[in-house]
Design an enzyme around this catalytic site. Structure first.
Site, PDB file in Angstrom:
ATOM      1  N   LYS A 269      -3.687  -8.649 -13.107  1.00 32.96           N
ATOM      2  CA  LYS A 269      -3.723  -8.759 -11.647  1.00 32.96           C
ATOM      3  C   LYS A 269      -4.776  -7.808 -11.078  1.00 32.96           C
ATOM      4  O   LYS A 269      -4.927  -6.681 -11.555  1.00 32.96           O
ATOM      5  CB  LYS A 269      -2.327  -8.401 -11.092  1.00 32.96           C
ATOM      6  CG  LYS A 269      -1.953  -9.184  -9.850  1.00 32.96           C
ATOM      7  CD  LYS A 269      -0.471  -9.029  -9.528  1.00 32.96           C
ATOM      8  CE  LYS A 269      -0.233  -9.063  -8.039  1.00 32.96           C
ATOM      9  NZ  LYS A 269       1.186  -8.879  -7.689  1.00 32.96           N
TER      10      LYS A 269
ATOM     11  N   HIS B  13       7.716  -1.887   3.718  1.00 35.61           N
ATOM     12  CA  HIS B  13       8.368  -1.244   2.577  1.00 35.61           C
ATOM     13  C   HIS B  13       9.198  -0.035   3.032  1.00 35.61           C
ATOM     14  O   HIS B  13      10.338   0.125   2.612  1.00 35.61           O
ATOM     15  CB  HIS B  13       7.333  -0.731   1.560  1.00 35.61           C
ATOM     16  CG  HIS B  13       6.480  -1.782   0.928  1.00 35.61           C
ATOM     17  ND1 HIS B  13       5.102  -1.736   0.924  1.00 35.61           N
ATOM     18  CD2 HIS B  13       6.799  -2.918   0.251  1.00 35.61           C
ATOM     19  CE1 HIS B  13       4.619  -2.777   0.277  1.00 35.61           C
ATOM     20  NE2 HIS B  13       5.614  -3.523  -0.129  1.00 35.61           N
TER      21      HIS B  13
ATOM     22  N   ARG C 148      11.625 -11.336   4.332  1.00 35.31           N
ATOM     23  CA  ARG C 148      10.937 -11.494   5.619  1.00 35.31           C
ATOM     24  C   ARG C 148      11.172 -12.848   6.244  1.00 35.31           C
ATOM     25  O   ARG C 148      11.164 -12.999   7.461  1.00 35.31           O
ATOM     26  CB  ARG C 148       9.422 -11.306   5.435  1.00 35.31           C
ATOM     27  CG  ARG C 148       9.021  -9.878   5.278  1.00 35.31           C
ATOM     28  CD  ARG C 148       7.651  -9.759   4.705  1.00 35.31           C
ATOM     29  NE  ARG C 148       7.659 -10.151   3.316  1.00 35.31           N
ATOM     30  CZ  ARG C 148       6.752  -9.775   2.433  1.00 35.31           C
ATOM     31  NH1 ARG C 148       5.743  -9.034   2.799  1.00 35.31           N
ATOM     32  NH2 ARG C 148       6.833 -10.144   1.182  1.00 35.31           N
TER      33      ARG C 148
ATOM     34  N   SER D 122       1.602  -6.510   2.571  1.00 40.60           N
ATOM     35  CA  SER D 122       0.427  -5.891   1.946  1.00 40.60           C
ATOM     36  C   SER D 122      -0.742  -6.865   1.953  1.00 40.60           C
ATOM     37  O   SER D 122      -1.900  -6.454   2.105  1.00 40.60           O
ATOM     38  CB  SER D 122       0.741  -5.462   0.513  1.00 40.60           C
ATOM     39  OG  SER D 122       1.739  -4.475   0.501  1.00 40.60           O
TER      40      SER D 122
END
Ligand code: ADP
Length: 150
Positions: free
Chosen positions: A41, A17, A90, A127
């Site tokens: 979540k 990040h 990514r 993460s």
């Protein structure tokens, strides 16, 4: 004034990040780091901890604001008068996922998404991997900024 929103869960903030944030800074007058809150979540780090990671890391960067939001990212962007969304890519999986979201967001609102390809050597950081390593007691420190190392 060019404003971008960088939305994410930041559970936790990683060097992936921070790479995107630092590279975005010269492009915009303001970047809002926006933690999307989703009550269904489950997160490893509380909202307070995630906010603190961002606030501490960027406490000396006047162009960065840290906020939370609920609901559609494009609605939050409009409320904040931000014309851009910032995201990182990514791999091919990120590209496919982000393409659909980026196209939908543009159709809904005219808000453009600006993508940065992950820096060489940082594309492995996520993460999700950091959380897995933490759960199993491994060394995750090389993937996160100082404030997350605790
Ligand atoms: P979300 O839960 O919305 O995917 P994340 O906090 O996981 O939120 O990620 C936010 C953004 O940061 C995404 O655009 C993601 O692609 C990007 N990102 C995360 N890690 C990296 C990395 N290592 N390199 C480049 N971009 C990254």
């Amino acid at each position: 004034m060019k404003k971008a929103v960088f939305p994410g869960s930041y559970d936790p903030l990683t060097l992936g990040h921070t790479d995107i944030i630092e590279r975005g800074l010269p492009l915009f007058d303001e970047i809002i780091l926006a933690i999307g809150t989703n009550s269904s979540k489950k997160y490893m780090f509380s909202l307070e901890e995630r906010l603190n990671f961002l606030k501490q890391t960027y406490k000396d960067e006047p162009k960065i604001k840290v906020m939370t939001y609920e609901g559609l990212t494009v609605n939050f962007c409009k409320e904040q008068n931000a014309e851009f969304i910032l995201r990182g890519l990514r791999n091919g999986q990120d590209l496919e996922f982000e393409k659909a979201i980026g196209q939908t967001n543009y159709k809904m609102s005219g808000i453009e998404t600006v993508f940065f390809i992950a820096s060489s050597g940082k594309e492995h950081i996520s993460s999700t991997v950091v959380r897995d390593v933490i759960r199993h007691g491994g060394n995750y420190e090389f993937m996160v900024p100082d404030v997350v190392r605790g």
